[in-house]
Write a protein that holds these residues in place. Structure first.
Motif, PDB file in Angstrom:
ATOM      1  N   GLN A  34       0.835  -1.202   0.000  1.00  0.00           N
ATOM      2  CA  GLN A  34       0.000   0.000   0.000  1.00  0.00           C
ATOM      3  C   GLN A  34       0.879   1.265   0.000  1.00  0.00           C
ATOM      4  O   GLN A  34       0.619   2.210  -0.743  1.00  0.00           O
ATOM      5  CB  GLN A  34      -0.851  -0.016   1.264  1.00  0.00           C
ATOM      6  CG  GLN A  34      -2.214   0.564   1.083  1.00  0.00           C
ATOM      7  CD  GLN A  34      -3.066   0.318   2.342  1.00  0.00           C
ATOM      8  OE1 GLN A  34      -2.731  -0.495   3.208  1.00  0.00           O
ATOM      9  NE2 GLN A  34      -4.151   1.030   2.452  1.00  0.00           N
TER      10      GLN A  34
ATOM     11  N   SER B  23       2.759   1.740  -3.320  1.00  0.00           N
ATOM     12  CA  SER B  23       1.948   2.227  -4.420  1.00  0.00           C
ATOM     13  C   SER B  23       1.633   3.715  -4.220  1.00  0.00           C
ATOM     14  O   SER B  23       1.664   4.489  -5.172  1.00  0.00           O
ATOM     15  CB  SER B  23       0.729   1.314  -4.613  1.00  0.00           C
ATOM     16  OG  SER B  23      -0.440   1.940  -4.282  1.00  0.00           O
ATOM     17  N   ALA B  24       1.401   4.156  -2.978  1.00  0.00           N
ATOM     18  CA  ALA B  24       1.170   5.586  -2.728  1.00  0.00           C
ATOM     19  C   ALA B  24       2.413   6.408  -3.085  1.00  0.00           C
ATOM     20  O   ALA B  24       2.320   7.469  -3.708  1.00  0.00           O
ATOM     21  CB  ALA B  24       0.797   5.799  -1.257  1.00  0.00           C
TER      22      ALA B  24
ATOM     23  N   THR C 100       4.980   5.585  -5.175  1.00  0.00           N
ATOM     24  CA  THR C 100       5.319   5.624  -6.596  1.00  0.00           C
ATOM     25  C   THR C 100       4.289   6.436  -7.381  1.00  0.00           C
ATOM     26  O   THR C 100       4.655   7.150  -8.322  1.00  0.00           O
ATOM     27  CB  THR C 100       5.470   4.201  -7.175  1.00  0.00           C
ATOM     28  OG1 THR C 100       4.344   3.433  -6.801  1.00  0.00           O
ATOM     29  CG2 THR C 100       6.715   3.539  -6.649  1.00  0.00           C
ATOM     30  N   ASP C 101       3.022   6.398  -6.985  1.00  0.00           N
ATOM     31  CA  ASP C 101       2.004   7.252  -7.633  1.00  0.00           C
ATOM     32  C   ASP C 101       2.386   8.714  -7.494  1.00  0.00           C
ATOM     33  O   ASP C 101       2.332   9.487  -8.440  1.00  0.00           O
ATOM     34  CB  ASP C 101       0.630   7.071  -6.962  1.00  0.00           C
ATOM     35  CG  ASP C 101      -0.086   5.848  -7.474  1.00  0.00           C
ATOM     36  OD1 ASP C 101       0.499   5.144  -8.327  1.00  0.00           O
ATOM     37  OD2 ASP C 101      -1.219   5.588  -7.020  1.00  0.00           O
ATOM     38  N   TRP C 102       2.763   9.079  -6.259  1.00  0.00           N
ATOM     39  CA  TRP C 102       3.085  10.488  -5.989  1.00  0.00           C
ATOM     40  C   TRP C 102       4.325  10.913  -6.772  1.00  0.00           C
ATOM     41  O   TRP C 102       4.348  11.976  -7.389  1.00  0.00           O
ATOM     42  CB  TRP C 102       3.282  10.709  -4.485  1.00  0.00           C
ATOM     43  CG  TRP C 102       3.495  12.153  -4.151  1.00  0.00           C
ATOM     44  CD1 TRP C 102       2.535  13.113  -3.992  1.00  0.00           C
ATOM     45  CD2 TRP C 102       4.762  12.804  -3.947  1.00  0.00           C
ATOM     46  NE1 TRP C 102       3.128  14.323  -3.717  1.00  0.00           N
ATOM     47  CE2 TRP C 102       4.482  14.167  -3.678  1.00  0.00           C
ATOM     48  CE3 TRP C 102       6.082  12.380  -3.969  1.00  0.00           C
ATOM     49  CZ2 TRP C 102       5.487  15.096  -3.425  1.00  0.00           C
ATOM     50  CZ3 TRP C 102       7.096  13.309  -3.724  1.00  0.00           C
ATOM     51  CH2 TRP C 102       6.788  14.651  -3.451  1.00  0.00           C
TER      52      TRP C 102
ATOM     53  N   GLY D 119       5.415   9.647  -9.508  1.00  0.00           N
ATOM     54  CA  GLY D 119       5.030   9.710 -10.923  1.00  0.00           C
ATOM     55  C   GLY D 119       4.340  11.035 -11.236  1.00  0.00           C
ATOM     56  O   GLY D 119       4.621  11.674 -12.258  1.00  0.00           O
ATOM     57  N   LYS D 120       3.435  11.461 -10.351  1.00  0.00           N
ATOM     58  CA  LYS D 120       2.729  12.740 -10.565  1.00  0.00           C
ATOM     59  C   LYS D 120       3.704  13.913 -10.529  1.00  0.00           C
ATOM     60  O   LYS D 120       3.607  14.842 -11.325  1.00  0.00           O
ATOM     61  CB  LYS D 120       1.661  12.932  -9.471  1.00  0.00           C
ATOM     62  CG  LYS D 120       0.397  12.170  -9.758  1.00  0.00           C
ATOM     63  CD  LYS D 120      -0.757  12.635  -8.861  1.00  0.00           C
ATOM     64  CE  LYS D 120      -1.913  11.662  -8.974  1.00  0.00           C
ATOM     65  NZ  LYS D 120      -2.242  11.010  -7.694  1.00  0.00           N
ATOM     66  N   GLN D 121       4.640  13.869  -9.582  1.00  0.00           N
ATOM     67  CA  GLN D 121       5.628  14.942  -9.483  1.00  0.00           C
ATOM     68  C   GLN D 121       6.481  15.011 -10.746  1.00  0.00           C
ATOM     69  O   GLN D 121       6.832  16.088 -11.228  1.00  0.00           O
ATOM     70  CB  GLN D 121       6.558  14.700  -8.275  1.00  0.00           C
ATOM     71  CG  GLN D 121       5.881  14.893  -6.947  1.00  0.00           C
ATOM     72  CD  GLN D 121       5.421  16.329  -6.757  1.00  0.00           C
ATOM     73  OE1 GLN D 121       6.163  17.268  -6.958  1.00  0.00           O
ATOM     74  NE2 GLN D 121       4.161  16.495  -6.398  1.00  0.00           N
TER      75      GLN D 121
ATOM     76  N   MET E 189       9.237   0.077 -10.294  1.00  0.00           N
ATOM     77  CA  MET E 189       8.423   1.193 -10.766  1.00  0.00           C
ATOM     78  C   MET E 189       9.238   2.188 -11.588  1.00  0.00           C
ATOM     79  O   MET E 189       8.711   2.889 -12.428  1.00  0.00           O
ATOM     80  CB  MET E 189       7.779   1.919  -9.577  1.00  0.00           C
ATOM     81  CG  MET E 189       6.889   1.057  -8.719  1.00  0.00           C
ATOM     82  SD  MET E 189       5.589   0.200  -9.649  1.00  0.00           S
ATOM     83  CE  MET E 189       4.554   1.585 -10.110  1.00  0.00           C
TER      84      MET E 189
END
Ligand code: ZN
Length: 310
Positions: free
Chosen positions: A44, A47-48, A50-52, A54-56, A106
Motif C-alpha cells: 500500500q 503504491s502511494a 510511486t504514484d506520488w 510519478g505525478k511529481q 516502478m
C-alpha cells in the motif's frame, strides 16, 4: 561530485518506522514533499509513494534518480540475495521486504540509491547542514527507534552490515529498574531512550511530560553515556542529534541538549582533551540544521551521488 549531478532533479524516500517522507527536488531549497503512514502493509505504501513520484515527474520533469534512506536493519550488500531488503525488523508486516526492488520495478530506467535512514540524514547534513565541511561526524536519530550514521574520513561508514549504534549496551544508572522496550535486547540504548521507551517508562507522552519529571534526567543521562561511547569509538568532530525526541517535549530542545552536553562531560571526566568537548561543547552536540528534513534531503543527496557514479 560534478555540477550536473549536484543539480539533478531526483526523487527521495525516507522510509521511517512511523511514516514515509517523500520529496522531489534538487536541494533542500526547492523540494516538494509529502508523508504517508508506514502502517503494516508495504504494498500500500509503495503504491502511494510511486504514484506520488510519478505525478511529481509529470509536473516538474523527468527524475534522474531516486534515493532511499530506510529504517532497518537493511541489507546493503549488493552481492547478497536479500540486497535492498529490510531484514529482521520487529515492525509488523515489514520483515524481509525488498524496498529497493519495489522502487526499481516502478522506475527501472534510472539509478536508485539505497542506504540506512541515518546514513542518508548524515549525508544530508554533510551537503547542506551542520556536517558541512566536516570529514568525521555522527548523526544520531532518537525517535520511534534509535540509530546513528557515521561519516568517517568523508565517507559514510558501512562495514560488515551497517552500524547499529542504537543497540549498544549501557551501564545501568543506579536505582533504575525499567526493563526497556527493545524486543531483542530489552535495555539497550534504544530500549531505554527511544520515544516508545520514554512513554513506557513514564506513562506520559514526551509532549506532556513535565520538565521536572525524573524520566528526563534518566533519558538525557543515558543518551549522554551513549554519546560518550560513540566519542570514544569514532572520535567524531561533531555529533548531530535528530529525531522527534530531540525536541525535548515539555522540557524544550535547548534544555534537553544542555543536559546531554553536561552529561557527556561528566561521563568523559576530562579524559579526552579537546576544546570541542569542553568550552566548545555547545557546537559539538547540536540539532540538525535541516531539522526534520535531514533524512529526506539526505535521500536527495544519495540519489545525486549515485548519478555521479553511474
Ligand atoms: Zn536493542
Amino acid at each position: 561530485m560534478d555540477r550536473q549531478s549536484k543539480d539533478a532533479l531526483v526523487g527521495a524516500i525516507e522510509a521511517g518506522g512511523t511514516k514515509f517522507v517523500c520529496a522531489v527536488g534538487t536541494s533542500p531549497h526547492d523540494i516538494d514533499r509529502v508523508e504517508f503512514p508506514t502502517g503494516d502493509n508495504p504494498d500500500q505504501v509503495f503504491s502511494a509513494v510511486t504514484d506520488w513520484l510519478g505525478k511529481q515527474q509529470g509536473a516538474r520533469g523527468m527524475l534522474q534518480g531516486i534515493g532511499i534512506g530506510s529504517f532497518g536493519p537493511v541489507d546493503l550488500d549488493p552481492a547478497s540475495p536479500s540486497y535492498g531488503c529490510i531484514t529482521s525488523t520487529p515492525k509488523s508486516g515489514w520483515q524481509n521486504i525488498n524496498i529497493l526492488g519495489a522502487v526499481k520495478r516502478m522506475f527501472p530506467d534510472i539509478p536508485v540509491a539505497f542506504d540506512t535512514d541515518v546514513n542518508a540524514a548524515a549525508l544530508g547534513e554533510y551537503r547542506w547542514g551542520n556536517g558541512a565541511g566536516l570529514q568525521d561526524f555522527v548523526y544520531v536519530t532518537i525517535g520511534t527507534g534509535i540509530g546513528a550514521g557515521g561519516m568517517v574520513g568523508g565517507k559514510l561508514l558501512h562495514g560488515l552490515v551497517h552500524p547499529e549504534m542504537g543497540h549498544m549496551r549501557l551501564a545501568r544508572i543506579p536505582g533504575d529498574t525499567f526493563a526497556g522496550v527493545c524486543p531483542a535486547h530489552g535495555a539497550c540504548w534504544e530500549g531505554l531512550c527511544s520515544g516508545p521507551a520514554l512513554l513506557a517508562r513514564s506513562g506520559i507522552p514526551a509532549e506532556l511530560l513535565p520538565p521536572e519529571h525524573e524520566s528526563w534526567l534518566l533519558e538525557t543521562q543515558y543518551i549522554a553515556a551513549a554519546i560518550a561511547n560513540i566519542v570514544c569509538v569514532l572520535s567524531p568532530r561533531r555529533v548531530i542529534i535528530g529525531g522527534s525526541v530531540r525536541k525535548g517535549g515539555q522540557l524544550g530542545q535547548d534544555r534537553f541538549f544542555q543536559m546531554i552536553r553536561e552529561g557527556v562531560q561528566t561521563v568523559l571526566n576530562g579524559y579526552i582533551v579537546s576544546p570541542a568537548l569542553n568550552e566548545d561543547i555547545d557546537s559539538f552536540i547540536v540539532p540538525p540544521l535541516l531539522g526534520d528534513d535531514a533524512g529526506v534531503c539526505g535521500a536527495i543527496a544519495l540519489a545525486q551521488e549515485k548519478i555521479s557514479q553511474a
